[in-house]
Design a protein around this motif. Sequence first.
Motif, PDB file in Angstrom:
ATOM      1  N   SER A 189       0.747   5.067  -8.421  1.00  0.00           N
ATOM      2  CA  SER A 189       0.581   3.685  -8.868  1.00  0.00           C
ATOM      3  C   SER A 189       1.106   3.513 -10.296  1.00  0.00           C
ATOM      4  CB  SER A 189      -0.896   3.303  -8.835  1.00  0.00           C
ATOM      5  OG  SER A 189      -1.088   2.067  -9.503  1.00  0.00           O
ATOM      6  N   HIS A 223      -1.685   5.272  -2.412  1.00  0.00           N
ATOM      7  CA  HIS A 223      -1.525   3.815  -2.456  1.00  0.00           C
ATOM      8  C   HIS A 223      -2.569   3.169  -3.364  1.00  0.00           C
ATOM      9  CE1 HIS A 223      -0.652  -0.237  -1.238  1.00  0.00           C
ATOM     10  NE2 HIS A 223      -1.906  -0.415  -0.857  1.00  0.00           N
ATOM     11  N   ASP A 224      -2.140   2.126  -4.050  1.00  0.00           N
ATOM     12  CA  ASP A 224      -3.029   1.360  -4.922  1.00  0.00           C
ATOM     13  C   ASP A 224      -2.774  -0.108  -4.635  1.00  0.00           C
ATOM     14  OD1 ASP A 224      -4.480   0.185  -6.935  1.00  0.00           O
ATOM     15  OD2 ASP A 224      -3.195   0.901  -8.577  1.00  0.00           O
ATOM     16  N   GLU A 225      -3.797  -0.816  -4.214  1.00  0.00           N
ATOM     17  CA  GLU A 225      -3.580  -2.222  -3.857  1.00  0.00           C
ATOM     18  C   GLU A 225      -3.221  -3.091  -5.061  1.00  0.00           C
ATOM     19  OE1 GLU A 225      -8.202  -3.774  -3.762  1.00  0.00           O
ATOM     20  OE2 GLU A 225      -7.170  -3.352  -1.853  1.00  0.00           O
ATOM     21  N   SER A 230       3.561   0.355  -4.660  1.00  0.00           N
ATOM     22  CA  SER A 230       3.057   1.689  -4.298  1.00  0.00           C
ATOM     23  C   SER A 230       3.024   1.792  -2.773  1.00  0.00           C
ATOM     24  CB  SER A 230       1.683   1.945  -4.920  1.00  0.00           C
ATOM     25  OG  SER A 230       0.653   1.363  -4.166  1.00  0.00           O
ATOM     26  N   ALA A 231       3.418   2.949  -2.298  1.00  0.00           N
ATOM     27  CA  ALA A 231       3.662   3.106  -0.856  1.00  0.00           C
ATOM     28  C   ALA A 231       2.367   3.345  -0.092  1.00  0.00           C
ATOM     29  CB  ALA A 231       4.617   4.265  -0.626  1.00  0.00           C
ATOM     30  N   GLU A 232       2.293   2.722   1.075  1.00  0.00           N
ATOM     31  CA  GLU A 232       1.157   2.974   1.958  1.00  0.00           C
ATOM     32  C   GLU A 232       1.563   4.079   2.920  1.00  0.00           C
ATOM     33  OE1 GLU A 232      -1.424  -0.373   3.441  1.00  0.00           O
ATOM     34  OE2 GLU A 232       0.229  -1.530   2.607  1.00  0.00           O
ATOM     35  N   ARG A 233       1.427   5.304   2.454  1.00  0.00           N
ATOM     36  CA  ARG A 233       1.844   6.445   3.268  1.00  0.00           C
ATOM     37  C   ARG A 233       0.748   7.489   3.231  1.00  0.00           C
ATOM     38  NH1 ARG A 233       7.695   6.945   3.996  1.00  0.00           N
ATOM     39  NH2 ARG A 233       7.281   9.067   4.632  1.00  0.00           N
TER      40      ARG A 233
END
Lengths: 476, 479
Positions: A189, A223-225, A230-233
Amino acid sequence: MEPFRQTAHALIKLLEEKKTSTKEIHDALRERVAKVDPSIHAFISLDGDSETPSSISEGLLHGIPIAVKDNICVKGRLTTCCSKILAGFRPPYHATVIERLIGAGSFPLGRTNMDEFAFGSSTETSCYGITRNPWDKERIPGGSSGGSAAAVAADLAIWALGSDTGGSIRQPASLCGVVGLKPTYGRVSRYGLIAFASSLDQIGPVTKDVEDCALLLNVIAGHDERDSTSAERPLPDFRLSLKNDIRGLRIGVPKEYFAEGLDGEVETSVRQAIDTLKRLGGEIKEISLPHSRHVVAVYYLVATAEASSNLARFDGVQYGFRDEAGDLLSTYAQTRAKGFGTEAKRRIMLGTYALSSGYYDAYYLKAQKVRTLIKKDFDEAFTHCDCLIGPVSPTAAFRIGEKINDPLAMYLSDIYTIPVNLAGIPAMSIPCGFTKDALPIGLHLLARPFAEETLFRVAYTFEQNTEFHERKPDVK
Amino acid sequence: MNPYEAVVGIEMHLELSTQTKIFCGCSTRFGAEPNSQTCPVCLGLPGTLPVLNRKALEYGIKVALALHGSITPRIKFDRKNYFYPDLPKNYQISQYDLPLCTGGFVTIETEEGKRKINIRRVHLEEDTGKLVHLEEEAASLLDFNRSGIPLLEIVSEPDLRSPEEAHAYVTALKAILEYLEVSNCNMEEGSLRCDTNVSVRQSGSQELGVKVEIKNLNSFRAVKLSLQYEITRQIDALEKGEKVFQETRLWDAAKNVTLPMRSKEYAHDYRYFPEPDLVPFILSEKEIQEVRKSLPELPEERIERFKRDYSLSSYDAGVLTSEKALSAYYEASVRLLNKPKLIANWIMGPVLEQVKDPRDIDRFSVSPERLVELLEALERGEITQLAAKKVLDVMVKTRESPQVIIQREHLAQIQDVGALDRLIREAIEENPKTVSDYHRGKESAMMYLIGQVMKKTKGSANPEKVNQRLKEKLEETKK
């Protein structure tokens, strides 16, 4: 046992075996900094004892502190990007990486020196003065994360956080003989990292060995909302990639990275490292990245364009330095004229120019198109290679003042690291040799997006079979 | 034919009524303590990053669909760079080359019938903070509560040809936006703002004249009046052989004039470039269809339905649907009493006379139920039209039921023929001259005498009946 000489993973073991304590580590580090740092100046400030709550030592990291580059926000603590314009700025929030580190039982030890707003490759543009290379105090530590790399090299910190926009973690890691990783864009992030160039910036670890690097990435990645980029992996346990085995791994050697401008000693060390990896079972093949010659031009358009906009907010209105003049426009002008250093102004001017109407298509837009071509070069290379390898920096650490008045020479010192940021791929610097003057040389490992595990595997194997990482500067 | 023609385009800025701001979780409530609804993100503190509020995007898509525009499936934001203290990052996150929506139209009623006013683009952006200049000292205060409120910019093509058309356009557009429930559309609170662009040219010419932008328009009336003033000003200039300068002028509502904006002329170069902190994302056809399904009935459709179902004229249907709340009031009344025309006349007449601003119908003290009670009494012949209006006046003030008022005020229609005849006789006796005028064939004499009788009955007599009985009695006096 001197705790400050240890790696984090070694300290965790000692802490678990009750052979040392968080307090002992902290005291040893503070004492070491007090004794050694005046001649290095890796830190610009230390966080007080009050920052060591006993509860923090409960987590995975048992209260082992971390040095933090001055562009990563720590709640309530001065965070200034080593720029006068942010004088007195204390963010009311933690960067996501700091929150995660505190959550894992670490805490910030102090702010490390850097080039102003990460604009530089030598840590000479900081408003707090220069940092010296622990291997030769007449030389620069690299930059912009020069403070973080010097602190880790001189055992002033167990480990550190840096940020890398065009090589700012890897080049100082190389020049200081430590391990530095620029993760894949989106892996860590950026929330709370004071932006230089938003599409290129990544926070990453600066450590004494590869295992610590994996351990630190485990804590800060994910991931950081609060960061849309930032990747959702899925996040692997990177320590599981620490295997002493690279048999069958296809390692590409870009021929463009061994062309004119590469120092002979650096080339020799890197070629020897390639031989070592071959001996260990790697499949070495020469490859080509045809658009390499455009990387510096593309980078200095894209990065400065974004920087000119990112730095617009430093205007003296809400926070930081203000030089009040008769009217609004003069206040803006004077604040920025006096608050920013020369290199920051140069980059703001460059970027503003590149985005100006009438020039946008010729500069910014064209640069973005070439950036796509550079990325395609890597995509193509990674269809038949698992990893690429080359030098991190064309030379070992240069002398203080040597390039500070020659921006172009300074920019060219990032020629091998820049394409990695433009392509968004992960890359790492690990020690692979020394010059005859005992200056460290780094080996650059590059992998496809989100393949940090490949980097760890190659780096760990190399480290297990060589002794470069064990050599330490003689700092007193 | 008028030798000159005006060319007008309108930019409307609309604050979307989402619960939270477009790029952070702060509340969008209006009127809070300054800077109480802020966070590091909307204050633009270093290191913070925007995260798009999907609700704001959904509202934007709703508007785009309601305006029949075509939605850009790849949503991308750009930075608009300029320095101003109410803009904490010194750039505004907006949309530049790929707006949320392009094309579309709003249908307006003109003297020549319906006309489509084309929409150029609709895009999403963040609102700025507010700068409050102190009068007593040379200082300004900043309030960032508004910073980051989602803003939708709706830009028309320069299709409007008169101040009246411009007024019709903003009115029709606002009605659509209110029906969609995506904004409070409140010009006083600044949730709806308009700027106009106007130029004049020789009628029939295809070339555009030099355009002037008018700002500081705080009402739709101001939109119309400022255009009237500005068009006249520009025509006068051309007639005198003078030039019209491209400039921004401010509407002075007190003096009813536009004045040049007193500011240095900066050649603005916003240096737009793609916002690297937000990743572009792709809208699927499915997502768009889901929003389409959620669209309510819009004013145009409602007008057609009112005309069809209630046999109303275009004019009546237009007035009754101009405000969503008004059309709801009308329909609630019609559901209770199936007299659509009578109810339409009463709402458009006596009710709107009382309410003044149709938007306030929600707060009107007479509910549809009470209004219908009153109209039922009228329909039964229990009270006269005149008495019914009186009862309504009292209902508005006292909130009593119509029956209570009719009884207390003795407004029930006089049913007793003997009593009515007595009053008619009195009127004849008191006005011998008028009576002889009547016999000489003067029609107005009859009207006067009816009026006199009605006055004696305090309006409680049926005028038809009075007319009939009076005629009979007058014939008797002739003999």
